[in-house]
Design a protein around this motif. Structure first.
Motif, PDB file in Angstrom:
ATOM      1  N   LEU A  25     129.786  -2.073  18.669  1.00 44.29           N
ATOM      2  CA  LEU A  25     130.616  -3.037  17.950  1.00 44.29           C
ATOM      3  C   LEU A  25     130.036  -3.369  16.585  1.00 44.29           C
ATOM      4  CD1 LEU A  25     131.495  -5.424  20.919  1.00 44.29           C
ATOM      5  CD2 LEU A  25     133.014  -3.778  19.818  1.00 44.29           C
ATOM      6  N   LEU A  26     128.710  -3.505  16.510  1.00 43.68           N
ATOM      7  CA  LEU A  26     128.073  -3.813  15.233  1.00 43.68           C
ATOM      8  C   LEU A  26     128.181  -2.642  14.272  1.00 43.68           C
ATOM      9  CD1 LEU A  26     126.329  -5.629  13.420  1.00 43.68           C
ATOM     10  CD2 LEU A  26     124.304  -4.623  14.512  1.00 43.68           C
ATOM     11  N   GLY A  27     127.929  -1.436  14.774  1.00 42.35           N
ATOM     12  CA  GLY A  27     127.958  -0.264  13.917  1.00 42.35           C
ATOM     13  C   GLY A  27     129.316   0.009  13.315  1.00 42.35           C
ATOM     14  N   THR A  28     130.363  -0.125  14.123  1.00 41.31           N
ATOM     15  CA  THR A  28     131.716   0.062  13.591  1.00 41.31           C
ATOM     16  C   THR A  28     132.137  -1.144  12.769  1.00 41.31           C
ATOM     17  OG1 THR A  28     132.618  -0.785  15.680  1.00 41.31           O
ATOM     18  CG2 THR A  28     132.508   1.596  15.427  1.00 41.31           C
ATOM     19  N   GLY A  29     131.739  -2.328  13.219  1.00 36.22           N
ATOM     20  CA  GLY A  29     132.214  -3.552  12.583  1.00 36.22           C
ATOM     21  C   GLY A  29     131.688  -3.794  11.193  1.00 36.22           C
ATOM     22  N   ILE A  30     130.405  -3.494  10.946  1.00 29.58           N
ATOM     23  CA  ILE A  30     129.824  -3.853   9.654  1.00 29.58           C
ATOM     24  C   ILE A  30     130.432  -3.039   8.516  1.00 29.58           C
ATOM     25  CG2 ILE A  30     127.870  -2.262   9.896  1.00 29.58           C
ATOM     26  CD1 ILE A  30     126.187  -4.403   8.411  1.00 29.58           C
ATOM     27  N   GLY A  31     130.673  -1.759   8.753  1.00 26.99           N
ATOM     28  CA  GLY A  31     131.304  -0.957   7.715  1.00 26.99           C
ATOM     29  C   GLY A  31     132.754  -1.325   7.516  1.00 26.99           C
ATOM     30  N   ASN A  32     133.414  -1.618   8.622  1.00 27.50           N
ATOM     31  CA  ASN A  32     134.810  -2.024   8.528  1.00 27.50           C
ATOM     32  C   ASN A  32     134.947  -3.353   7.798  1.00 27.50           C
ATOM     33  OD1 ASN A  32     137.580  -1.433   9.340  1.00 27.50           O
ATOM     34  ND2 ASN A  32     137.404  -3.226  10.644  1.00 27.50           N
ATOM     35  N   ALA A  33     134.025  -4.278   8.071  1.00 27.68           N
ATOM     36  CA  ALA A  33     134.031  -5.557   7.360  1.00 27.68           C
ATOM     37  C   ALA A  33     133.817  -5.345   5.866  1.00 27.68           C
ATOM     38  CB  ALA A  33     132.940  -6.467   7.926  1.00 27.68           C
ATOM     39  N   LEU A  34     132.936  -4.405   5.532  1.00 22.54           N
ATOM     40  CA  LEU A  34     132.668  -4.119   4.127  1.00 22.54           C
ATOM     41  C   LEU A  34     133.907  -3.570   3.429  1.00 22.54           C
ATOM     42  CD1 LEU A  34     130.681  -3.881   1.772  1.00 22.54           C
ATOM     43  CD2 LEU A  34     130.065  -1.607   2.634  1.00 22.54           C
ATOM     44  N   GLU A  35     134.650  -2.696   4.120  1.00 17.75           N
ATOM     45  CA  GLU A  35     135.877  -2.152   3.524  1.00 17.75           C
ATOM     46  C   GLU A  35     136.839  -3.272   3.155  1.00 17.75           C
ATOM     47  OE1 GLU A  35     139.961   0.215   4.641  1.00 17.75           O
ATOM     48  OE2 GLU A  35     138.308   0.258   6.075  1.00 17.75           O
ATOM     49  N   TRP A  36     137.082  -4.155   4.101  1.00 14.91           N
ATOM     50  CA  TRP A  36     138.027  -5.245   3.847  1.00 14.91           C
ATOM     51  C   TRP A  36     137.479  -6.202   2.798  1.00 14.91           C
ATOM     52  CZ3 TRP A  36     141.529  -7.132   8.286  1.00 14.91           C
ATOM     53  CH2 TRP A  36     142.021  -6.044   8.986  1.00 14.91           C
ATOM     54  N   TYR A  37     136.197  -6.431   2.832  1.00 12.44           N
ATOM     55  CA  TYR A  37     135.555  -7.261   1.809  1.00 12.44           C
ATOM     56  C   TYR A  37     135.806  -6.662   0.421  1.00 12.44           C
ATOM     57  CZ  TYR A  37     131.662  -9.193  -0.946  1.00 12.44           C
ATOM     58  OH  TYR A  37     130.902  -9.773  -1.921  1.00 12.44           O
ATOM     59  N   ASP A  38     135.565  -5.363   0.287  1.00  6.92           N
ATOM     60  CA  ASP A  38     135.750  -4.681  -0.997  1.00  6.92           C
ATOM     61  C   ASP A  38     137.169  -4.839  -1.535  1.00  6.92           C
ATOM     62  OD1 ASP A  38     133.167  -3.782  -1.164  1.00  6.92           O
ATOM     63  OD2 ASP A  38     133.602  -1.780  -0.385  1.00  6.92           O
ATOM     64  N   TRP A  39     138.130  -4.551  -0.670  1.00  3.27           N
ATOM     65  CA  TRP A  39     139.515  -4.549  -1.134  1.00  3.27           C
ATOM     66  C   TRP A  39     139.989  -5.959  -1.456  1.00  3.27           C
ATOM     67  CZ3 TRP A  39     142.426  -0.282  -2.215  1.00  3.27           C
ATOM     68  CH2 TRP A  39     141.863   0.949  -1.848  1.00  3.27           C
ATOM     69  N   ASN A  40     139.570  -6.934  -0.681  1.00  3.37           N
ATOM     70  CA  ASN A  40     140.020  -8.294  -0.960  1.00  3.37           C
ATOM     71  C   ASN A  40     139.306  -8.899  -2.158  1.00  3.37           C
ATOM     72  OD1 ASN A  40     141.824 -10.470   0.072  1.00  3.37           O
ATOM     73  ND2 ASN A  40     139.899 -11.598   0.053  1.00  3.37           N
ATOM     74  N   SER A 164     140.599  -4.865  19.167  1.00  5.34           N
ATOM     75  CA  SER A 164     140.808  -6.041  18.317  1.00  5.34           C
ATOM     76  C   SER A 164     139.582  -6.353  17.474  1.00  5.34           C
ATOM     77  CB  SER A 164     141.177  -7.261  19.167  1.00  5.34           C
ATOM     78  OG  SER A 164     140.088  -7.678  19.986  1.00  5.34           O
ATOM     79  N   SER A 165     138.395  -5.873  17.908  1.00  8.00           N
ATOM     80  CA  SER A 165     137.184  -6.143  17.130  1.00  8.00           C
ATOM     81  C   SER A 165     137.237  -5.479  15.754  1.00  8.00           C
ATOM     82  CB  SER A 165     135.939  -5.673  17.885  1.00  8.00           C
ATOM     83  OG  SER A 165     135.876  -4.256  17.949  1.00  8.00           O
ATOM     84  N   ILE A 166     138.010  -4.394  15.626  1.00  9.69           N
ATOM     85  CA  ILE A 166     138.145  -3.729  14.320  1.00  9.69           C
ATOM     86  C   ILE A 166     138.717  -4.709  13.301  1.00  9.69           C
ATOM     87  CG2 ILE A 166     139.525  -2.027  13.064  1.00  9.69           C
ATOM     88  CD1 ILE A 166     137.237  -0.688  14.353  1.00  9.69           C
ATOM     89  N   TYR A 167     139.775  -5.411  13.686  1.00 13.73           N
ATOM     90  CA  TYR A 167     140.411  -6.330  12.747  1.00 13.73           C
ATOM     91  C   TYR A 167     139.732  -7.698  12.736  1.00 13.73           C
ATOM     92  CZ  TYR A 167     143.869  -2.825  11.820  1.00 13.73           C
ATOM     93  OH  TYR A 167     144.473  -1.656  11.412  1.00 13.73           O
ATOM     94  N   VAL A 168     138.998  -8.018  13.805  1.00 12.99           N
ATOM     95  CA  VAL A 168     138.185  -9.232  13.758  1.00 12.99           C
ATOM     96  C   VAL A 168     137.085  -9.075  12.716  1.00 12.99           C
ATOM     97  CG1 VAL A 168     136.501 -10.631  15.014  1.00 12.99           C
ATOM     98  CG2 VAL A 168     138.661 -10.020  16.108  1.00 12.99           C
TER      99      VAL A 168
END
Length: 450
Positions: A25-40, A164-168
């Motif tokens: 969850l951490l490995g997938t989540g941190i990069g995914n969070a960064l993507e959304w952070y970047d775009w927003n 759901s953790s992807i979008y969380v």
């Protein structure tokens, strides 16, 4: 034949423990969070740095040009889907994840050190475009790789909840950008924000990308992928990524159409509403950022609930409730936003995000269940990136250019209807074993490879 466990025939070593759920969850989540952070960060801070990257004599034109580059960044996403989809399906999911987050970090760094239009002229605009294209390539591969990796690690009876953790995590990244925007806009003057304050979040994004890369380098590949690669090693060459896209065009088209309405609603109400509200609707920057923060907190809270519900009543049912509900409420929420009070903006964002979470929550599982392992990343990632580029990336620009929130709302509702009708054509896949073939599509692939 078996042998006794003697010094000549020692007992086999126990199999190493598979990767923990927390690390997955951490490995997938941190990069995914960064993507959304970047775009927003880009969408939210565009109002500040648009005059730095373009001619500031016409601020409206500069803002539109900046949002146009926001849309151009999405054009690169399908190419990222091809590149990282190939890597994910041939080399491995974790390698695609590592390379994607590295590229995202480079894009953020370029924007953080971007020279101004007043210093280097049009070169500033070009460098901004280059950075967005790099981020577009990275993000075109990040989400499908992360979704596929997570879906293949998740217990199938709880795959919707895990998905759901992807979008969380993505929304947490988005929230981090909003909170940072709120803090900076409160602590700094307008002049300071325009001069250098907008660079801070991009610099932070570059550093976080390196942290994500460090974590992902130690992640394990999914058992489903390893088993599929071993099987394919004895069955001959795999189907070409682009050939597979056209051979299985019906499934690709379904991904595009079912995503169209979802991505427009999400990118308007979650990603770009803070910028739109402050630029076009008369809200202060603090009101717009604050309302977006509250609305996205609501999204984080309801995502796991919707994900778990999809494991009980099915993917299609939850997705249809989400889309139809959002379509019904879209124009009333637009009217509410035009009231000009912060509480109205909070309610409108919360309602739309709370509804669309019914699809967002389990979407990674739903997409993964539509494809066989051998082409799961590319088969989903490429058409998904096309849908994001055509509909999601253009949504903020179209909304700003049209200038009429109700007229744009009609456009969004039409796409929501298209997505709903598409989902009605799909079979329910809740609880599917991802190592199993996917009906006719797998047969066609097998025939093609033979």
């Amino acid at each position: 034949m078996s042998f006794p466990h003697t010094p000549d025939h020692p007992a086999p070593a126990p199999a190493p423990a598979r990767q923990s759920r927390a690390k997955t969850l951490l490995g997938t989540g941190i990069g995914n969070a960064l993507e959304w952070y970047d775009w927003n960060v880009y969408a939210s801070f565009a109002v500040y740095f648009s005059a730095q990257a373009f001619d500031s004599s016409d601020r409206t034109s500069a803002f539109l040009s900046t949002m146009a580059i926001f849309a151009v960044g999405f054009v690169a996403r399908p190419f990222g889907g091809v590149v990282f989809g190939w890597i994910g399906d041939r080399v491995g999911r974790k390698h695609a994840l590592s390379l994607a987050v590295l590229a995202a970090s480079i894009g953020s760094l370029l924007i953080a050190v971007l020279p101004t239009y007043g210093t280097v002229g049009v070169l500033a605009s070009f460098l901004l475009l280059l950075a967005r294209l790099i981020q577009g390539l990275a993000h075109g591969g990040e989400l499908p790789s992360a979704q596929t990796y997570l879906a293949e690690h998740a217990p199938r009876e709880h795959r919707g909840f895990w998905a759901s953790s992807i979008y969380v995590t993505g929304t947490l990244g988005l929230l981090a950008s909003l909170v940072l925007g709120l803090a900076l806009s409160t602590a700094l003057t307008e002049e300071q924000m325009a001069a250098w304050g907008w660079r801070v979040p991009f610099a932070i994004g570059a550093v976080l990308g390196l942290v994500a890369l460090w974590i992902r380098r130690s992640m394990e590949e999914s058992e489903v992928f390893e088993a599929s690669r071993a099987e394919d090693g004895t069955a001959g060459p795999r189907e070409n990524v682009l050939v597979g896209l056209f051979v299985h065009w019906r499934t690709s088209l379904q991904v595009i159409l079912m995503t169209a309405g979802l991505t427009v609603v999400f990118y308007i109400w979650s990603v770009s509403m803070a910028s739109l509200a402050s630029q076009n609707l008369g809200y202060s920057a603090q009101q717009a950022f604050g309302a977006s923060v509250i609305g996205n907190v609501v999204l984080v809270l309801v995502l796991p609930l919707w994900g778990a519900l999809s494991d009980r009543i099915g993917r299609r049912t939850c997705a249809l409730i989400a889309l139809v509900g959002s379509g019904i409420c879209y124009l009333p929420m637009v009217s509410l936003v035009e009231g000009g009070q912060m509480w109205q903006l909070v309610v409108a964002i919360s309602v739309q995000l709370g509804l669309i979470a019914g699809f967002l929550s389990h979407a990674p599982a739903m997409y993964a269940e539509m494809f066989p392992t051998a082409r799961r990343t590319s088969g989903f990632g490429i058409p998904y990136a096309v849908a994001i580029a055509l509909f999601g990336g253009t949504a903020p620009y179209l909304n700003t250019a049209i200038g009429d929130q109700h007229l744009f709302g009609v456009y969004a509702i039409v796409l929501i209807l298209v997505s709903s009708l598409t989902i009605l054509t799909l079979r329910e896949t809740r609880g599917k074993d991802l190592s199993e073939p996917v009906g006719p599509a797998r047969s066609a692939a097998a025939s093609s490879e033979a």
